[in-house]
Scaffold this active site. Structure first.
Site, mmCIF file in Angstrom:
data_model
loop_
_atom_site.group_PDB
_atom_site.id
_atom_site.type_symbol
_atom_site.label_atom_id
_atom_site.label_comp_id
_atom_site.label_asym_id
_atom_site.label_seq_id
_atom_site.Cartn_x
_atom_site.Cartn_y
_atom_site.Cartn_z
ATOM 1 N NE ARG A 8 2.530 -8.326 10.343
ATOM 2 C CZ ARG A 8 2.513 -7.193 9.610
ATOM 3 N NH1 ARG A 8 3.430 -6.277 9.768
ATOM 4 N NH2 ARG A 8 1.566 -6.971 8.747
ATOM 5 C CE LYS A 68 2.959 0.245 4.959
ATOM 6 N NZ LYS A 68 2.493 0.022 3.600
ATOM 7 C CD GLU A 94 -2.747 1.151 2.513
ATOM 8 O OE1 GLU A 94 -3.367 2.195 2.723
ATOM 9 O OE2 GLU A 94 -2.778 0.171 3.265
HETATM 10 P P1 ATP Z 1 2.559 -2.158 8.193
HETATM 11 O O1 ATP Z 1 1.688 -2.950 9.119
HETATM 12 O O2 ATP Z 1 3.988 -2.161 8.539
HETATM 13 O O3 ATP Z 1 2.049 -0.792 7.954
HETATM 14 P P2 ATP Z 1 1.314 -3.356 5.951
HETATM 15 O O4 ATP Z 1 1.099 -4.801 6.051
HETATM 16 O O5 ATP Z 1 0.135 -2.483 6.169
HETATM 17 O O6 ATP Z 1 2.544 -2.947 6.834
HETATM 18 P P3 ATP Z 1 1.471 -3.310 3.117
HETATM 19 O O7 ATP Z 1 1.985 -2.236 2.256
HETATM 20 O O8 ATP Z 1 0.030 -3.599 3.093
HETATM 21 O O9 ATP Z 1 1.947 -2.959 4.588
HETATM 22 O O10 ATP Z 1 2.314 -4.629 2.884
HETATM 23 C C1 ATP Z 1 2.704 -5.117 1.623
HETATM 24 C C2 ATP Z 1 3.081 -6.567 1.772
HETATM 25 O O11 ATP Z 1 4.157 -6.717 2.700
HETATM 26 C C3 ATP Z 1 1.931 -7.379 2.301
HETATM 27 O O12 ATP Z 1 1.836 -8.581 1.562
HETATM 28 C C4 ATP Z 1 2.300 -7.642 3.724
HETATM 29 O O13 ATP Z 1 1.762 -8.841 4.178
HETATM 30 C C5 ATP Z 1 3.820 -7.681 3.673
HETATM 31 N N1 ATP Z 1 4.399 -7.305 4.957
HETATM 32 C C6 ATP Z 1 4.175 -6.184 5.659
HETATM 33 N N2 ATP Z 1 4.836 -6.204 6.829
HETATM 34 C C7 ATP Z 1 5.515 -7.373 6.869
HETATM 35 C C8 ATP Z 1 6.388 -8.004 7.811
HETATM 36 N N3 ATP Z 1 6.702 -7.416 8.967
HETATM 37 N N4 ATP Z 1 6.893 -9.212 7.503
HETATM 38 C C9 ATP Z 1 6.596 -9.811 6.351
HETATM 39 N N5 ATP Z 1 5.787 -9.289 5.417
HETATM 40 C C10 ATP Z 1 5.243 -8.081 5.662
HETATM 41 MG MG MG Z 2 -1.637 -3.258 4.825
#
Ligand code: ATP
Ligand code: MG
Length: 569
Positions: free
Chosen positions: A271, A281, A46
């Site tokens: 994760r 984020k 995102e």
């Molecule tokens: P955050 O919670 O840090 O804001 P998010 O999951 O909202 O992260 P996205 O941009 O939606 O961020 O994530 C893009 C991809 O990265 C998704 O497939 C998500 O599952 C993966 N991802 C995000 N954080 C992690 C993590 N800590 N470990 C492994 N994969 C991750």
């Molecule tokens: Mg997300």
């Protein structure tokens, strides 16, 4: 660290592929020729912030699978939320993935490209009686939904006719209603123990500008509605996501089955969590906006751009991602493992040089006044091909302040009054006299050298216990050096209910030293160049602030894990 996470000892480029449960699933699918033998993954960020090291793990997993199975991995921006998304983030995400060494080719997609298609899918569900327009407020919707142990109740709009739903939904799209007036919901099962199946919201009204679609739309799809359908449109075979989506999978499957479209398989993994690190984020944005750090790429941040600026290599991050493996249960990885992996890599590739960060002047009284000796210094003992360079020795040199002690403690084998130490690549010197200023601060040492002890000569067999680094005063160049340490003092800064994570910011996470003395070889360093400063650690010329007029080096990592000692007490 969890034993079960180390499910692969293989190194990059080894012929043996890493194994994990996701690859096992793919292997089984290939055996039965599922998806006609295709393997197609996607990485779906995102664009609401910079990528962090957790994303790096997901990138390595998705792109790594595509590479090893000769398939494809799409880059898909999940840009369904107009308010928080920015073009700056899209650009940084692309730069970071490329830097990590992966390539999406032509396959750069945006969920927003599918807004028309998703709208048509929604109309299809309405016509089938599988979706309806709800005009309850969000509080009423929440109330009627019940909770996991109590079934939900039907609201007054649940049984609207197909015609009325189609009419209202079209008018929602046409902008006839204000934000929050109606939502489109899936007509699921209000007594399902899985809350996601209790009439999930598909669309909400949001009169907001979108960075790609502009003002064309005022209804925006929810993540769950957009994601699976986007996967299906792109014919993704394995849709890999993190564990928090496990109980969304029944909804993911429900939408696809109701629509009767191509069915990708969602697979969840744990994760990446790192101790001493924040990886949300939203919280990282708080650090940036509150100016607790100098930006998303401040070298103390856990973002990929910060790691790059600090001097991490993409190879070390890829190796780390492989070493932590792919687990099915949540776990916390020790930051020391990332640093260890980095040291291993830098040890192989970093050019050694000498730099004095806190200089103390030493005059070698019995050395000829104008003599300059050239000595040969090894560039990397781990790699003969890196050759050697010339260093210069003269009557006045700088050594590190803490390599001298006026009243040495036991086992201090460096310089002290009346004692000898070896200067790396040069001679053994002895401290004869300590010069102080009017406040009693040591400002200079008078030493004598033993001409018979030149390094490399046959006469140099005499041994002393300590060897220290130095630079010749008249040849030295100056630089600013930034010493970075962990950003948080607590192992789990985000895990305290009663305390804000910002209370655990390490006040010593950045120390700036100016007037550092470097050997002249470093004069032409380009931003991003990495070195080992002997005995001090790995350093990298800063990509933003270092230039020909002012050199600025970041400490990437110390030579040893200094935190291990602290926690052992
Ligand atoms: P955050 O919670 O840090 O804001 P998010 O999951 O909202 O992260 P996205 O941009 O939606 O961020 O994530 C893009 C991809 O990265 C998704 O497939 C998500 O599952 C993966 N991802 C995000 N954080 C992690 C993590 N800590 N470990 C492994 N994969 C991750
Ligand atoms: Mg997300």
């Amino acid at each position: 660290m969890h034993e079960e996470n180390i499910n692969s000892e293989t190194k990059e480029n080894d012929s043996i592929k890493p194994s994990n449960f996701i690859r096992d699933i793919i292997d089984e699918d290939l055996k039965i020729n599922k998806n006609e033998g295709r393997v197609h993954t996607r990485f779906p960020p995102e664009p609401n912030g910079y990528l962090h090291i957790g994303h790096a793990k997901s990138i390595c997993l998705n792109f790594g699978i595509a590479r090893d199975y000769k398939g494809f991995c799409n880059l898909r921006f999940d840009d369904t939320n107009p308010a928080k998304e920015e073009v700056e983030y899209v650009d940084s995400i692309k730069e970071d993935i490329k830097w990590l060494g992966f390539d999406w080719g032509e396959r750069e997609y945006y969920a927003s490209d599918y807004f028309y298609k998703l709208y048509d899918f929604a109309v299809q569900l309405i016509k089938q009686g599988d979706a309806y327009v709800d005009s309850c407020s969000s509080e009423e919707i929440k109330e009627l939904r019940g909770n996991p142990t109590e079934p939900g109740k039907e609201g007054p709009y649940r049984n609207r006719s197909v015609e009325e739903n189609l009419d209202l939904f079209e008018r929602m799209k046409n902008g006839e209603f204000p934000d929050g007036k109606h939502v489109l919901r899936a007509k699921g099962n209000l007594s399902s123990p899985n809350m996601n199946l209790r009439d999930s919201i598909m669309y909400r009204i949001r009169h907001a500008h979108h960075h790609r679609t502009g003002d064309k739309w005022c209804i925006y799809p929810m993540y769950d509605w957009a994601h699976g359908q986007s996967d299906s449109i792109e014919k993704i075979t394995h849709s890999i996501c993190t564990l928090e989506f496990e109980n969304h999978r029944p909804l993911y499957d429900w939408y696809i089955e109701k629509l009767g479209i191509y069915h990708p398989q969602q697979i969840e993994f744990a994760r990446l969590n790192l101790n001493y690190t924040i990886m949300s984020k939203r919280k990282l944005l708080e650090l940036v906006e509150g100016k607790f750090v100098a930006g998303w790429d401040d070298p103390r941040m856990p973002t990929i751009s910060a790691f790059r600026r600090r001097g991490y290599t993409p190879e070390s991050i890829r190796t780390f991602a492989e070493r932590v493996g792919v687990a099915k249960r949540d776990n916390i990885i020790d930051l020391a493992l990332l640093e260890h992996t980095l040291r291993e890599d830098l040890n192989k590739r970093a050019q050694r040089v000498m730099a004095v960060l806190r200089p103390l002047k030493v005059t070698i009284t019995n050395y000829p006044d104008n003599l300059v000796e050239e000595m040969d210094a090894v560039n990397n003992p781990e790699d003969d091909l890196m050759g050697s360079r010339t260093i210069y020795f003269s009557k006045e040199i700088y050594i590190e302040q803490d390599d001298f002690m006026e009243n040495p403690m036991k086992k201090f084998f460096r310089l002290s009054p009346g004692n000898e130490v070896r200067l790396r690549y040069a001679y053994i010197i002895k401290c004869d006299d300590v010069i102080k200023d009017e406040n009693g601060n040591i400002i200079e040492l008078k030493c004598s050298y033993d001409p018979e002890t030149k390094s490399g000569s046959t006469a140099s067999q005499r041994k002393v216990k300590g060897t220290i680094h130095w630079v010749s005063a008249k040849h030295a160049i100056e630089a600013e050096v930034r010493l970075y340490d962990r950003l948080f003092t607590d192992e789990d800064p985000g895990g305290h209910k009663d305390k804000d994570f910002k209370e655990f910011i390490n006040p010593l996470s950045l120390e700036i030293l100016s007037g550092c003395k470097l050997e002249p070889y470093l004069k032409d360093s380009n931003p991003g160049d990495r070195y080992q400063f002997e005995r001090l650690g790995y350093f990298c010329a800063d990509s933003k602030d270092s230039n020909k007029d002012k050199l600025v080096f970041n400490r990437t990592v110390t030579l040893k894990d200094t935190w291990a000692k602290i926690s052992k007490g």
